[in-house]
Design a protein around this motif. Structure first.
Motif, PDB file in Angstrom:
ATOM      1  N   ARG A 184       1.114  -1.128  -0.097  1.00  0.00           N
ATOM      2  CA  ARG A 184       0.188  -0.047  -0.106  1.00  0.00           C
ATOM      3  C   ARG A 184       0.777   1.165   0.164  1.00  0.00           C
ATOM      4  O   ARG A 184       0.611   2.118  -0.804  1.00  0.00           O
ATOM      5  N   VAL A 188       0.914   3.884  -3.142  1.00  0.00           N
ATOM      6  CA  VAL A 188       0.545   5.317  -2.699  1.00  0.00           C
ATOM      7  C   VAL A 188       1.671   6.257  -2.983  1.00  0.00           C
ATOM      8  O   VAL A 188       1.609   7.376  -3.628  1.00  0.00           O
ATOM      9  N   TRP A 218      -9.090  -2.734  -1.555  1.00  0.00           N
ATOM     10  CA  TRP A 218      -8.564  -1.701  -1.131  1.00  0.00           C
ATOM     11  C   TRP A 218      -8.233  -0.778  -2.374  1.00  0.00           C
ATOM     12  O   TRP A 218      -8.765   0.357  -2.365  1.00  0.00           O
ATOM     13  N   LEU A 219      -7.818  -1.400  -3.454  1.00  0.00           N
ATOM     14  CA  LEU A 219      -7.569  -0.361  -4.643  1.00  0.00           C
ATOM     15  C   LEU A 219      -8.922   0.169  -5.253  1.00  0.00           C
ATOM     16  O   LEU A 219      -9.168   1.096  -5.527  1.00  0.00           O
ATOM     17  N   GLU A 221     -11.560   0.462  -3.639  1.00  0.00           N
ATOM     18  CA  GLU A 221     -12.215   1.702  -2.669  1.00  0.00           C
ATOM     19  C   GLU A 221     -11.535   2.831  -2.616  1.00  0.00           C
ATOM     20  O   GLU A 221     -12.123   3.946  -2.819  1.00  0.00           O
ATOM     21  N   ARG A 222     -10.147   2.814  -2.867  1.00  0.00           N
ATOM     22  CA  ARG A 222      -9.523   4.107  -2.837  1.00  0.00           C
ATOM     23  C   ARG A 222      -9.402   4.753  -4.459  1.00  0.00           C
ATOM     24  O   ARG A 222      -9.615   5.960  -4.293  1.00  0.00           O
ATOM     25  N   LEU A 223      -9.438   3.932  -5.530  1.00  0.00           N
ATOM     26  CA  LEU A 223      -9.534   4.508  -6.641  1.00  0.00           C
ATOM     27  C   LEU A 223     -10.642   4.563  -7.380  1.00  0.00           C
ATOM     28  O   LEU A 223     -10.727   5.397  -8.356  1.00  0.00           O
ATOM     29  N   ARG A 224     -11.629   4.154  -6.840  1.00  0.00           N
ATOM     30  CA  ARG A 224     -12.888   4.066  -7.496  1.00  0.00           C
ATOM     31  C   ARG A 224     -13.078   3.317  -8.905  1.00  0.00           C
ATOM     32  O   ARG A 224     -13.489   3.765  -9.955  1.00  0.00           O
ATOM     33  N   MET A 294     -10.500   1.348   7.975  1.00  0.00           N
ATOM     34  CA  MET A 294     -10.229   0.705   6.273  1.00  0.00           C
ATOM     35  C   MET A 294     -10.301  -0.742   6.447  1.00  0.00           C
ATOM     36  O   MET A 294     -10.917  -1.214   5.138  1.00  0.00           O
ATOM     37  N   THR A 297     -13.892  -1.408   5.974  1.00  0.00           N
ATOM     38  CA  THR A 297     -14.446  -1.238   4.810  1.00  0.00           C
ATOM     39  C   THR A 297     -14.152  -1.957   3.669  1.00  0.00           C
ATOM     40  O   THR A 297     -15.186  -2.510   2.922  1.00  0.00           O
ATOM     41  N   ILE A 298     -12.975  -2.403   3.622  1.00  0.00           N
ATOM     42  CA  ILE A 298     -12.556  -3.292   2.459  1.00  0.00           C
ATOM     43  C   ILE A 298     -13.343  -4.913   2.657  1.00  0.00           C
ATOM     44  O   ILE A 298     -13.504  -5.558   1.634  1.00  0.00           O
ATOM     45  N   ASN A 301     -16.427  -4.228   0.873  1.00  0.00           N
ATOM     46  CA  ASN A 301     -16.144  -3.891  -0.558  1.00  0.00           C
ATOM     47  C   ASN A 301     -15.963  -5.153  -1.400  1.00  0.00           C
ATOM     48  O   ASN A 301     -14.853  -6.015  -1.090  1.00  0.00           O
TER      49      ASN A 301
END
Length: 308
Positions: A184, A188, A218-219, A221-224, A294, A297-298, A301
């Motif tokens: 991660r 980033v 995670w990708l 979620e963060r990058l949509r 986080m 959340t994932i 997701n």
């Protein structure tokens, strides 16, 4: 210093801890938490070694819980507790109690553990091997502020991941998620340098790798963006590819401790991305005892597609 206690009680174990501390001149006030390791004989040595190494950063009282069947020669007394108390150099930076629970007493491990917890300090429970489907509802897990499992130890890790999603309680975490910290950070950093919009993502890893599934989520979620899973020969995660209008951003680690970072229009460079030992993973988890939002959340997701 080691003190062996046979057919003992929690009260006698506490007295042995006090005796051991006095003998080696080790105070209890320097310990910051109680780490409870629930394991079997096969995994106990490696788990305890990792905990002792982590104790250099987090001095703790480590309680190792090993549940065993009653000994045949003790048929007339098949429910009992044996303990090995370690203090000083034999216990890392802190103190250790290895508890072997036989017979019916193994069904009441929480009652054995409760009097041995350090007062006014956090409790962390770690299952290095098989873990309950709902750690927070486990009698030992209910005593803890933080509950650590490891999907890598499961026979069907992706199926177990689905169970974690439904049973998640604040304070739950998994070492498959902890293993992703270097990945991660690398991704980033790469996106900070590229400063471009990502339109697609691919995670390459060996089949049924739970960390790869978590990374894909995670990708997403963060990058949509929708994240694709691709099966590689491994070991573990071998590459992440992020599509952009300028070209691909690639972090690739086919083997060894070094990865290659490739950015559009820039020369490739090497990154340190080694597989970390369990002691480092546990030390990282003990740095934060609050809920990992986080991770929660994932778990929910489902952005990533299945492997193809």
């Amino acid at each position: 210093m080691k003190i062996d206690l046979t057919d003992t009680t929690s009260s006698k174990i506490n007295k042995a801890l006090v005796k051991g501390r006095r003998a080696v001149g080790t105070p209890a006030v320097g310990m910051v938490l109680t780490l409870v390791i629930v394991t079997d004989e096969e995994n106990a040595y490696d788990a305890l070694k990792a905990a002792n190494d982590a104790s250099r950063e987090h001095p703790s009282r480590t309680l190792v819980v090993i549940k065993r069947a009653a000994r045949k020669q003790r048929a007339q007394h098949n429910s009992h507790l044996d303990a090995e108390v370690r203090v000083g150099a034999d216990a890392g930076i802190g103190e250790t109690v290895v508890l072997r629970l036989y017979g019916e007493v193994s069904d009441h491990a929480d009652s054995v553990i409760l009097p041995l917890l350090l007062p006014d300090t956090p409790v962390v429970v770690w299952w290095p091997g098989d873990a309950p489907l709902d750690p927070a509802k486990d009698p030992l897990g209910a005593l803890a502020q933080r509950r650590i499992t490891d999907l890598y130890a499961c026979e069907s890790p992706l199926q177990a991941l689905g169970a974690r999603m439904h049973s998640y309680t604040p304070g739950d975490t998994d070492l498959a998620w902890t293993r992703l910290t270097p990945w991660r950070s690398a991704l980033v950093g790469a996106l900070d340098q590229a400063r471009t919009n990502v339109t697609s993502a691919v995670v390459e890893a060996e089949a049924d790798n739970p960390a790869a599934e978590l990374l894909a989520r995670w990708l997403g979620e963060r990058l949509r963006v929708r994240t694709e899973r691709v099966v590689s020969d491994g070991p573990v995660i071998t590459a992440v590819r992020l599509g952009t209008a300028d070209g691909e951003i690639v972090v690739e680690r086919p083997e060894g401790p070094l990865a290659t970072l490739s950015l559009p229009g820039q020369p490739s460079r090497s990154l340190a991305l080694q597989v970390r030992p369990t002691s480092e993973l546990i030390a990282e988890e003990l740095r934060r005892l609050d809920a990992d939002d986080m991770y929660a959340t994932i778990l929910r997701n489902r952005t990533g597609e299945g492997p193809k």
